[in-house]
Write an enzyme that holds these catalytic residues in place. Structure first.
Site, PDB file in Angstrom:
ATOM      1  CG  HIS A   1      35.167  36.213  46.007  1.00  0.00           C
ATOM      2  ND1 HIS A   1      34.736  37.333  46.666  1.00  0.00           N
ATOM      3  CD2 HIS A   1      36.425  36.485  45.593  1.00  0.00           C
ATOM      4  CE1 HIS A   1      35.695  38.251  46.655  1.00  0.00           C
ATOM      5  NE2 HIS A   1      36.729  37.758  45.997  1.00  0.00           N
TER       6      HIS A   1
ATOM      7  CD  GLU B   1      31.186  34.002  49.587  1.00  0.00           C
ATOM      8  OE1 GLU B   1      31.295  34.492  50.720  1.00  0.00           O
ATOM      9  OE2 GLU B   1      32.143  33.962  48.765  1.00  0.00           O
TER      10      GLU B   1
END
Length: 145
Positions: free
Chosen positions: A51, A53
């Site tokens: 992801h 992040e």
């Protein structure tokens, strides 16, 4: 506010470059800022993992502590794989504030990510440039369980 807009626009640009390449997952962009400068950035990778992040926090390392994360879609509160969620990773990295463009309707986010962040004392702001970011998610149909 001007700097917030610039950093979120950068996150949107990162996500836009990945639209159509992240399979079942949405294309998300994340920019981590400390002392007014970008210390890490990333987008959801091809096939949906890792992801955005995760990529941005890995690039930022310890510089993320006390910083701000700008994310185009609400960080996940749970992972279908059982791995640490993005909201857990943001808390563990010690970010002080998370600015989110759009809420995520997925059962793996849907308020859970924001709640976890707030519960850990992280300031959460929702809706910055949501009108610009929303176009990234027009075709996104999240799993519901």
């Amino acid at each position: 506010m001007g700097a917030d807009l610039d950093f979120m626009r950068r996150a949107i640009a990162l996500a836009a470059a990945q639209v159509g390449r992240t399979a079942e997952n949405p294309a998300v962009g994340c920019v981590v800022v400390a002392a007014g400068r970008i210390v890490g950035e990333g987008a959801t990778q091809d096939g949906g993992r890792p992801h955005a992040e995760e990529v941005a926090l890995a690039a930022a390392g310890e510089a993320a502590r006390g910083g701000v994360a700008y994310v185009t879609l609400e960080p996940c509160g749970a992972r279908s794989s059982g791995a640490a969620s993005c909201s857990e990773r943001l808390v563990a990295a010690g970010v002080a504030r998370v600015v989110i463009a759009c809420e995520d309707p997925s059962t793996f986010a849907a308020g859970q990510g924001s709640e976890r962040l707030r519960g850990a004392g992280v300031a959460v702001e929702l809706g910055l440039l949501s009108d610009e970011a929303q176009g990234l998610y027009s075709g996104y149909r999240p799993a519901q369980g």
